[in-house]
Motif scaffolding. Structure first.
Motif, PDB file in Angstrom:
ATOM      1  N   PHE A  86       0.958  -1.234  -0.008  1.00 21.22           N
ATOM      2  CA  PHE A  86       0.135  -0.071  -0.109  1.00 21.22           C
ATOM      3  C   PHE A  86       0.931   1.236  -0.086  1.00 21.22           C
ATOM      4  CE2 PHE A  86      -4.330  -1.459   0.539  1.00 21.22           C
ATOM      5  CZ  PHE A  86      -4.175  -2.915   0.842  1.00 21.22           C
ATOM      6  N   ASP A  91      -0.342   2.373   6.930  1.00 24.69           N
ATOM      7  CA  ASP A  91      -1.561   1.442   7.070  1.00 24.69           C
ATOM      8  C   ASP A  91      -1.264   0.081   7.019  1.00 24.69           C
ATOM      9  OD1 ASP A  91      -2.730   3.770   6.755  1.00 24.69           O
ATOM     10  OD2 ASP A  91      -2.865   3.855   4.442  1.00 24.69           O
ATOM     11  N   ASN A 108      -1.718 -16.119   9.158  1.00 27.99           N
ATOM     12  CA  ASN A 108      -2.978 -15.930   8.774  1.00 27.99           C
ATOM     13  C   ASN A 108      -3.235 -17.079   7.686  1.00 27.99           C
ATOM     14  OD1 ASN A 108      -4.182 -14.082  10.229  1.00 27.99           O
ATOM     15  ND2 ASN A 108      -3.785 -12.351   8.726  1.00 27.99           N
ATOM     16  N   MET A 156       4.215 -13.616   2.226  1.00 29.04           N
ATOM     17  CA  MET A 156       3.252 -14.355   1.781  1.00 29.04           C
ATOM     18  C   MET A 156       3.701 -15.277   0.611  1.00 29.04           C
ATOM     19  SD  MET A 156       0.478 -13.243   3.693  1.00 29.04           S
ATOM     20  CE  MET A 156      -0.945 -13.416   2.600  1.00 29.04           C
TER      21      MET A 156
ATOM     22  N   ILE B 213      -6.178   0.743   6.540  1.00 25.64           N
ATOM     23  CA  ILE B 213      -5.782  -0.458   7.434  1.00 25.64           C
ATOM     24  C   ILE B 213      -6.475  -1.871   7.390  1.00 25.64           C
ATOM     25  CG2 ILE B 213      -4.802  -1.172   9.844  1.00 25.64           C
ATOM     26  CD1 ILE B 213      -4.797   1.710  10.472  1.00 25.64           C
ATOM     27  N   HIS B 214      -7.610  -1.773   7.212  1.00 29.86           N
ATOM     28  CA  HIS B 214      -8.714  -2.912   7.126  1.00 29.86           C
ATOM     29  C   HIS B 214      -8.078  -3.660   5.949  1.00 29.86           C
ATOM     30  CE1 HIS B 214     -12.533  -5.013   7.375  1.00 29.86           C
ATOM     31  NE2 HIS B 214     -11.869  -5.686   7.940  1.00 29.86           N
ATOM     32  N   LEU B 215      -8.023  -2.401   4.763  1.00 29.83           N
ATOM     33  CA  LEU B 215      -7.691  -3.657   3.502  1.00 29.83           C
ATOM     34  C   LEU B 215      -6.462  -4.110   3.450  1.00 29.83           C
ATOM     35  CD1 LEU B 215      -9.099  -0.674   1.003  1.00 29.83           C
ATOM     36  CD2 LEU B 215     -10.105  -2.746   1.589  1.00 29.83           C
ATOM     37  N   ALA B 216      -5.400  -3.267   4.121  1.00 29.32           N
ATOM     38  CA  ALA B 216      -4.195  -4.010   4.111  1.00 29.32           C
ATOM     39  C   ALA B 216      -4.009  -5.165   4.700  1.00 29.32           C
ATOM     40  CB  ALA B 216      -3.093  -3.085   4.857  1.00 29.32           C
ATOM     41  N   MET B 217      -4.974  -5.410   6.067  1.00 29.51           N
ATOM     42  CA  MET B 217      -4.964  -6.718   6.616  1.00 29.51           C
ATOM     43  C   MET B 217      -5.714  -7.740   5.856  1.00 29.51           C
ATOM     44  SD  MET B 217      -6.002  -5.104  10.399  1.00 29.51           S
ATOM     45  CE  MET B 217      -5.986  -6.618  11.231  1.00 29.51           C
ATOM     46  N   LEU B 218      -6.736  -7.157   5.236  1.00 27.36           N
ATOM     47  CA  LEU B 218      -7.564  -8.140   4.333  1.00 27.36           C
ATOM     48  C   LEU B 218      -6.507  -8.711   3.155  1.00 27.36           C
ATOM     49  CD1 LEU B 218     -11.210  -6.844   3.787  1.00 27.36           C
ATOM     50  CD2 LEU B 218     -10.339  -8.775   5.272  1.00 27.36           C
ATOM     51  N   ALA B 219      -5.737  -7.967   2.777  1.00 28.70           N
ATOM     52  CA  ALA B 219      -4.682  -8.332   1.668  1.00 28.70           C
ATOM     53  C   ALA B 219      -3.799  -9.365   2.350  1.00 28.70           C
ATOM     54  CB  ALA B 219      -3.978  -7.015   0.994  1.00 28.70           C
ATOM     55  N   ARG B 220      -3.509  -9.301   3.330  1.00 23.51           N
ATOM     56  CA  ARG B 220      -2.531 -10.194   3.919  1.00 23.51           C
ATOM     57  C   ARG B 220      -3.329 -11.585   4.749  1.00 23.51           C
ATOM     58  NH1 ARG B 220       2.413  -8.405   7.183  1.00 23.51           N
ATOM     59  NH2 ARG B 220       1.494  -6.544   7.361  1.00 23.51           N
ATOM     60  N   GLY B 221      -4.532 -11.648   4.514  1.00 21.53           N
ATOM     61  CA  GLY B 221      -5.307 -12.942   4.726  1.00 21.53           C
ATOM     62  C   GLY B 221      -6.054 -12.885   6.237  1.00 21.53           C
ATOM     63  N   PHE B 222      -6.482 -11.593   6.628  1.00 25.68           N
ATOM     64  CA  PHE B 222      -6.987 -11.519   7.786  1.00 25.68           C
ATOM     65  C   PHE B 222      -8.477 -11.737   7.766  1.00 25.68           C
ATOM     66  CE2 PHE B 222      -9.578  -8.418  10.630  1.00 25.68           C
ATOM     67  CZ  PHE B 222      -9.199  -8.592  11.931  1.00 25.68           C
ATOM     68  N   ASP B 223      -8.935 -12.625   8.625  1.00 28.20           N
ATOM     69  CA  ASP B 223     -10.341 -13.175   8.696  1.00 28.20           C
ATOM     70  C   ASP B 223     -10.937 -12.720   9.916  1.00 28.20           C
ATOM     71  OD1 ASP B 223      -8.780 -14.576  10.517  1.00 28.20           O
ATOM     72  OD2 ASP B 223      -9.242 -16.527   9.371  1.00 28.20           O
ATOM     73  N   GLY B 224     -10.483 -11.862  10.482  1.00 24.85           N
ATOM     74  CA  GLY B 224     -11.357 -11.242  12.019  1.00 24.85           C
ATOM     75  C   GLY B 224     -10.507 -11.815  13.119  1.00 24.85           C
ATOM     76  N   MET B 226      -7.132 -12.179  15.155  1.00 28.23           N
ATOM     77  CA  MET B 226      -5.543 -11.833  15.104  1.00 28.23           C
ATOM     78  C   MET B 226      -4.770 -13.059  16.047  1.00 28.23           C
ATOM     79  SD  MET B 226      -5.484  -8.514  14.233  1.00 28.23           S
ATOM     80  CE  MET B 226      -4.097  -7.695  15.003  1.00 28.23           C
ATOM     81  N   ARG B 227      -3.977 -13.451  15.037  1.00 22.77           N
ATOM     82  CA  ARG B 227      -3.089 -14.530  15.591  1.00 22.77           C
ATOM     83  C   ARG B 227      -1.764 -13.930  16.119  1.00 22.77           C
ATOM     84  NH1 ARG B 227      -5.861 -15.729  11.360  1.00 22.77           N
ATOM     85  NH2 ARG B 227      -7.320 -17.662  11.356  1.00 22.77           N
TER      86      ARG B 227
END
Ligand SMILES: Nc1ncnc2c1ncn2[C@@H]1O[C@H](COP(=O)(O)OP(=O)(O)OP(=O)(O)O)[C@@H](O)[C@H]1O
Ligand SMILES: [Mg+2]
Lengths: 245, 270, 305
Positions: A86, A91, A108, A156, B213-224, B226-227
């Motif tokens: 990004f 971010d 993940n 990744m 930030i949410h998009l960036a997390m989703l882009a790296r496999g975030f599914d709700g 936090m591991r």
């Protein structure tokens, strides 16, 4: 997903406030290509890139990644295949330490902790940031943040890299390291950037954007000699060329 | 808006000592969290006129600061900054509670002054214990420890996010504030309209950042979920630390050490 | 309105911890059930926003003093009370751990006063009923009034709770009526201004990002939350009375204090009168203890270098 293809057809996107950011974008990027997306501020580069991993999805048009249509059903597959950097590293660095941040993606993916550690260390070494592993992200300089963000993407092991202004804020050595890294990567790379010299060093193809449209699509040499096109899109030839002439 | 920058510096200054390699930073965060809680419970369990018996408990923050290489001046400064509230409420005691309680060489000291001093002492002890917990552990590990102790992950994740983005948002607030001050022609204070506009814009930016930030997390496999790493390991030293602390606090709670010491010294005097 | 460790008794502190912990468990379960963990980044950044916003002061008209946003109500309006409660808890925790604002023992009480009351009572019991089922259709004035009333309500209750908890703790000598007279009017003014500021921000957002309000604020039913509030109240009241019955000292003493100074001397006599030789003993002991402690600290520092 052996074929690292990215394709857009008739992509149009309007932000909720009404700004038309993309209109009728179509292109096809083949396996292993390194493609630059250039254009002035607000041309729509970031918006386009966000479509390539389904971060944004528009009503009109279609994006296909490795022959899968980008949509809610395929999002997980697409996001594992497409590594996305990004524009603002703040971010992307949300965890408490650099190590944990780079490990966020691999964890993940459900990898065992030993493999996670291996991937993190490799990724950090690749961007020359091993020594930062224990540091909290807020204590990093702008360039260090970007290096770590890139490591987070590489960890990744994506088959396609999509990078938004990766060289912004890097010192010359770090920038050179980044260029070498991207050159060594044999997969498909898509880079939005204002660093036209990086484009010359790295890319074999350039998409020029202006006001949400693709104005030109071609080889860097052809694009950078078309002064009329460059002026229309708020661009200039790369510095290294200007000095030569 | 220098106040914002000062606050941020304060926020970061404490956390930086946790990176130092020493015995304390290597302890399991859970041991230190539990010890801190036990300590605070012991300190506040004394009655409101106690001063002497509280003094030995000061050894805990002193030892923590020494072992953790935390400069005492830093803790003292933070105590000073936080003190107004305890002062404000406590200062009523001497005014209201005038009965003489202690006879100090013929001088009567009112009970209110004694309880006021006790309040300040408790304040200094409990707050420095909490500050030193963070300074010798690091916020990151405190959160991991809390998590292992049963605090919901949603809160520990929230704490880490807050800690991470306090800097980014405070930076934005500070820049917006500076820009306003530059154009405010000397009017320092904010009226409500300007204030709401400033905060509204800050909030808009915060929301947009959250989205990115949410998009960036989703882009790296975030599914709700936090591991986090689960690398906390309870060792024998941690147990030793905790038991030692508990024993010392219990001892200080049950015996008035300074008085015993004073008694011995007075007896030794001719 | 933070309460401090030094002024709170262990029983009161622990009770409020239990109340805060129960509410936290309830909120986190609700958030998980409604799959709102996806909100983690949003909640985190908004926590940082509240943290930053509390550093900016506005002037309170006519008084020459200044105040800052509490944030609980604003967050509840944006995200619903459950997420708001978790966020305020995080902000207060960071303030307690890093700045010593309040302290750890009083953290439970502070979470209840500054989180539970504005988020659940202020928002759910005052703001929502006043706006009715369709808040987006309400006029700006109605939003302003409802927000101000909710903020005032939350803060008045919070101030009252601070007084009561201080009283139950019996460490400060402040008389109840005097303390109440001090706290309630101040918080009336603060509540009014905070309410107006919150309303202004909400209206600003409604104009700038109307999409936000329809997308994130979940419609939540009052019943379970009423349960949580009742539980907290019952706990506090229960412990208060238990405390009053088993340890009459603090409460009776405060009541005696407010009802007149007649018992003061009696009271003082009930504490061990201290003669000169014992106070000399005490002073000597204190000096010896402190020098020992400082010596230990100094030595350790030397050794660890
Ligand atoms: N969240 C948003 N909401 C509304 N409009 C937006 C948003 N983000 C971007 N835009 C608008 O969309 C257009 C394209 O923006 P985009 O960020 O894609 O440009 P860019 O080419 O990446 O520019 P830069 O070189 O400055 O990064 C701009 O006109 C911008 O104002
Ligand atoms: Mg961009």
């Amino acid at each position: 997903m052996s074929r690292h293809l990215i394709e857009a057809r008739g992509l149009t996107y309007r932000y909720p406030d009404g700004t038309l950011a993309l209109s009728d974008i179509s292109f096809r990027i083949g396996h292993g290509e390194a493609v630059a997306v250039i254009g002035g501020n607000g041309a729509g580069k970031s918006t386009l890139l966000l479509h390539l991993n389904g971060s944004l999805q528009s009503g009109a048009g279609e994006v296909r990644v490795a022959d899968l249509p980008v949509g809610n059903a395929t999002l997980t597959q697409i996001r594992n295949a497409v590594g996305m950097l990004f524009q603002d590293p703040d971010d992307q660095l949300f965890m408490g330490s650099v190590f944990d941040d780079v490990a966020f993606g691999p964890r993940n993916l459900g990898l065992p902790e030993s493999e996670v550690a291996g991937r993190v260390n490799d990724a950090l070494a690749t961007v020359g940031a091993r020594h930062l592993a224990g540091r909290p992200p807020y204590r990093l300089s702008g360039g260090e943040k970007r290096a770590v963000a890139i490591a987070g993407v590489i960890a990744m092991a994506p088959s396609i890299l999509v990078l938004d202004e990766p060289s912004d804020g890097l010192d010359p050595a770090a920038r050179r390291r980044l260029i070498n890294l991207l050159r060594s990567f044999s997969h498909t790379r898509i880079v939005a950037t204002h660093d036209l010299d990086l484009v010359l060093d790295l890319c074999s193809r350039v998409l020029v954007m202006n006001r949400g449209r693709i104005e030109a699509d071609g080889k860097p040499q052809a694009i950078f000699t078309d002064t009329e096109l460059l002026a229309r899109c708020q661009l200039e030839p790369p510095l290294s060329w200007q000095r030569r002439s | 808006m220098s106040r914002i920058d000062d606050t941020l510096r304060e926020l970061r200054s404490l956390d930086s000592f946790a990176a130092l390699p020493n015995t304390l930073t290597r302890l399991d965060p859970r041991a230190k969290i539990l010890a801190t809680f036990f300590y605070i419970a012991v300190v506040v369990s004394f009655d409101r006129y106690t001063i002497l018996a509280l003094l030995p408990l000061a050894v805990y923050p002193v030892i923590l600061a020494a072992l953790g290489d935390v400069p005492p001046s830093l803790i003292a400064r933070k105590l000073l900054i936080a003190s107004p509230f305890a002062l404000m409420i406590g200062i009523f005691n001497p005014l209201l509670d005038r009965a003489p309680l202690v006879d100090l060489f013929g001088m009567d000291i009112a009970a209110g002054w004694v309880s006021f001093a006790s309040i300040l002492l408790r304040f200094a002890l409990t707050v420095s214990a909490a500050l030193l917990l963070v300074a010798t552990t690091g916020f990151h590990r405190v959160c991991a420890g809390l998590n292992q102790l049963g605090v919901p992950r949603i809160l520990t994740t929230q704490l880490l996010f807050l800690f991470r983005y306090a800097e980014v948002l405070a930076g934005e607030a500070s820049r917006m504030g500076t820009a306003r001050e530059l154009r405010a022609c000397g009017r320092r204070r904010l009226n409500l309209g300007v204030y709401a506009g400033l905060l509204g814009h800050l909030l808009l930016r915060a929301l947009e950042r959250a989205q990115r930030i949410h998009l960036a997390m989703l882009a790296r496999g975030f599914d709700g979920e936090m591991r986090g790493p689960h690398q906390l390991a309870w060792r024998r030293t941690d147990m030793f630390f905790l038991v030692l602390c508990a024993a010392c606090f219990a001892l200080a709670r049950s015996i008035d050490l300074p008085r015993a010491l004073g008694h011995i010294l007075l007896g030794a005097l001719p | 309105m933070h309460m401090a460790d030094a002024l709170i008794s262990p029983v009161v502190g622990a009770t409020m911890w239990v109340a805060a912990g129960a509410t936290l468990a309830y909120c986190s379960r609700t958030l998980r059930q409604t799959r709102q963990e996806q909100l983690a980044p949003l909640m985190g950044v908004l926590g940082a926003f509240i943290f930053a916003a509390q550093m900016i002061n506005f002037s309170i008209p006519l008084t020459g003093s200044s105040g800052h946003l509490g944030g609980g109500l604003l967050l509840a309006i944006l995200l619903g009370p459950h997420a708001a409660f978790v966020i305020i808890t995080s902000v207060l925790t960071v303030q307690a751990l890093f700045f010593g604002d309040g302290g750890l023992l009083a953290l439970g009480a502070n979470i209840c006063n500054l989180g539970l009351l504005p988020c659940f009572v202020g928002y759910l019991l005052i703001y929502q009923p006043l706006l009715g089922p369709d808040p987006l259709a309400c006029s700006a004035r109605r939003v302003g009034i409802a927000t101000a009333l909710a903020a005032i309500g939350g803060l008045q209750l919070g101030a009252f709770s601070v007084v009561m908890l201080t009283l139950f703790s019996g460490i400060s000598s402040l008389p109840v009526d005097g303390f109440l007279l001090l706290m309630q009017p101040i918080h009336l003014a603060i509540g009014l201004v905070e309410g107006l500021a919150t309303a202004a921000i909400v209206l600003f957002l409604r104009r700038a990002r109307p999409d936000l309000f329809s997308s994130i604020a979940p419609a939540s039913s009052i019943k379970p939350l009423l349960g949580a509030v009742c539980l907290a109240t019952a706990l506090t009241a229960g412990v208060g009375s238990w405390f009053a019955s088993t340890q009459p000292d603090g409460l009776e003493w405060s009541i005696a204090r407010t009802s007149g100074a007649t018992e003061q001397t009696d009271h003082a006599r009930s504490w061990p009168a201290v003669d000169t030789s014992t106070s000399l003993e005490g002073l000597l002991g204190a000096a010896a203890t402190l020098s020992l402690i400082l010596g230990i600290g100094f030595l350790l520092r030397r050794l660890s270098k």
